[in-house]
Design a protein around this motif. Structure first.
Motif, PDB file in Angstrom:
ATOM      1  N   GLU A   1      66.773  12.924   9.293  1.00 21.80           N
ATOM      2  CA  GLU A   1      65.668  14.379   9.883  1.00 21.80           C
ATOM      3  C   GLU A   1      64.642  13.632   8.666  1.00 21.80           C
ATOM      4  OE1 GLU A   1      66.455  17.703  11.068  1.00 21.80           O
ATOM      5  OE2 GLU A   1      68.637  17.707  10.957  1.00 21.80           O
ATOM      6  N   ALA A   2      65.007  13.498   7.499  1.00 21.02           N
ATOM      7  CA  ALA A   2      63.735  13.454   6.314  1.00 21.02           C
ATOM      8  C   ALA A   2      62.980  12.150   6.861  1.00 21.02           C
ATOM      9  CB  ALA A   2      64.816  13.458   4.901  1.00 21.02           C
ATOM     10  N   ALA A   3      63.590  10.953   7.261  1.00 22.22           N
ATOM     11  CA  ALA A   3      63.035   9.944   7.046  1.00 22.22           C
ATOM     12  C   ALA A   3      62.066  10.066   8.518  1.00 22.22           C
ATOM     13  CB  ALA A   3      63.466   8.848   8.076  1.00 22.22           C
TER      14      ALA A   3
ATOM     15  N   ARG B   1      59.997   8.108  -4.858  1.00 22.31           N
ATOM     16  CA  ARG B   1      61.369   7.991  -4.530  1.00 22.31           C
ATOM     17  C   ARG B   1      61.688   7.556  -3.687  1.00 22.31           C
ATOM     18  NH1 ARG B   1      64.849  13.313  -6.706  1.00 22.31           N
ATOM     19  NH2 ARG B   1      66.153  11.265  -5.777  1.00 22.31           N
ATOM     20  N   VAL B   2      61.258   7.632  -2.780  1.00 20.76           N
ATOM     21  CA  VAL B   2      61.417   6.637  -0.869  1.00 20.76           C
ATOM     22  C   VAL B   2      61.058   5.330  -1.439  1.00 20.76           C
ATOM     23  CG1 VAL B   2      61.448   6.664   1.624  1.00 20.76           C
ATOM     24  CG2 VAL B   2      61.974   8.663   0.486  1.00 20.76           C
ATOM     25  N   ALA B   3      59.701   4.707  -1.783  1.00 19.79           N
ATOM     26  CA  ALA B   3      59.381   3.335  -2.014  1.00 19.79           C
ATOM     27  C   ALA B   3      59.836   3.084  -2.563  1.00 19.79           C
ATOM     28  CB  ALA B   3      58.267   3.737  -2.050  1.00 19.79           C
ATOM     29  N   ASP B   4      60.650   3.678  -3.879  1.00 16.59           N
ATOM     30  CA  ASP B   4      60.982   3.272  -4.752  1.00 16.59           C
ATOM     31  C   ASP B   4      62.350   2.443  -4.066  1.00 16.59           C
ATOM     32  OD1 ASP B   4      61.071   1.876  -7.617  1.00 16.59           O
ATOM     33  OD2 ASP B   4      62.185   3.192  -8.406  1.00 16.59           O
ATOM     34  N   ASN B   5      63.688   3.437  -3.603  1.00 14.38           N
ATOM     35  CA  ASN B   5      64.622   3.128  -3.368  1.00 14.38           C
ATOM     36  C   ASN B   5      64.837   2.276  -2.520  1.00 14.38           C
ATOM     37  OD1 ASN B   5      65.711   4.912  -4.816  1.00 14.38           O
ATOM     38  ND2 ASN B   5      65.856   6.750  -3.546  1.00 14.38           N
ATOM     39  N   GLN B   6      63.561   1.473  -1.877  1.00 16.33           N
ATOM     40  CA  GLN B   6      63.603   1.555  -0.542  1.00 16.33           C
ATOM     41  C   GLN B   6      63.394  -0.025  -1.732  1.00 16.33           C
ATOM     42  OE1 GLN B   6      60.214  -1.049  -0.227  1.00 16.33           O
ATOM     43  NE2 GLN B   6      61.888  -1.868   1.258  1.00 16.33           N
TER      44      GLN B   6
END
Length: 179
Positions: free
Chosen positions: A31-33, A159-164
């Motif tokens: 859902e967040a994505a 943070r999402v981009a860094d996790n990816q």
């Protein structure tokens, strides 16, 4: 839109469709994505309107902006690394910008096979005309957000981009067929 038991917004249609894809424990990230994608699409629609039909993609705008703040011309490789995309992708974006007269290719004085890229005066004028309507649009889309909320949103998105990025690096490091 609706509000959940915590008073937070969610999209009921997305929540229903995620039930097909997720177990109860992993529906949150899905859902967040989906919410992140919806937010990006909303921002990009306003960005496109700010472009006034002048037809620059987000990628081309990113390249043009990086050229504008660079003290010197940049190589295709430099631009690719800065934008986080392939050299082939940047070559296509530079083709678009050069075709519109917003950037120019310059022969590399040290490598006759390579080219460098610089913003043109028309490119600087395009950015200036884009700046005001874009600023107004972004102010409108983030209306009601506090400076702290904007800082937090930026942090969470990065943070999402860094996790990816870290996940991709791990996959690249563990894939024996990777070049």
């Amino acid at each position: 839109m609706a509000r959940d038991e915590k008073g937070l917004l969610y999209d009921p249609g997305v929540r229903r469709s995620m039930q097909v894809l997720a177990t109860e424990s992993d529906a949150g990230p899905l859902e967040a994505a989906a919410a992140l994608r919806s937010a990006w699409q909303a921002v990009d629609r306003l960005r496109s309107r700010g472009a006034g039909g002048r037809g620059l993609s987000t990628g081309a705008l990113d390249v043009l902006g990086r050229l504008a703040v660079s003290a010197d011309d940049l190589s295709i490789g430099d631009l690719a690394r800065a934008c986080g995309v392939s050299s082939r992708n940047v070559t296509g974006l530079v083709d678009t910008l050069a075709g519109k007269g917003l950037a120019e290719r310059i022969p590399d004085p040290h490598d006759r096979r390579a080219v460098r890229v610089a913003i043109t005066e028309a490119g600087r004028e395009w950015l200036e005309s884009f700046r005001r309507p874009t600023g107004r649009a972004m102010s409108a889309i983030f209306a009601g957000f506090t400076p702290d909320e904007l800082d937090r949103l930026r942090h969470l998105c990065l943070r999402v981009a860094d996790n990816q990025r870290r996940m991709q690096q791990h996959l690249d490091d563990t894939d024996p067929s990777a070049p």
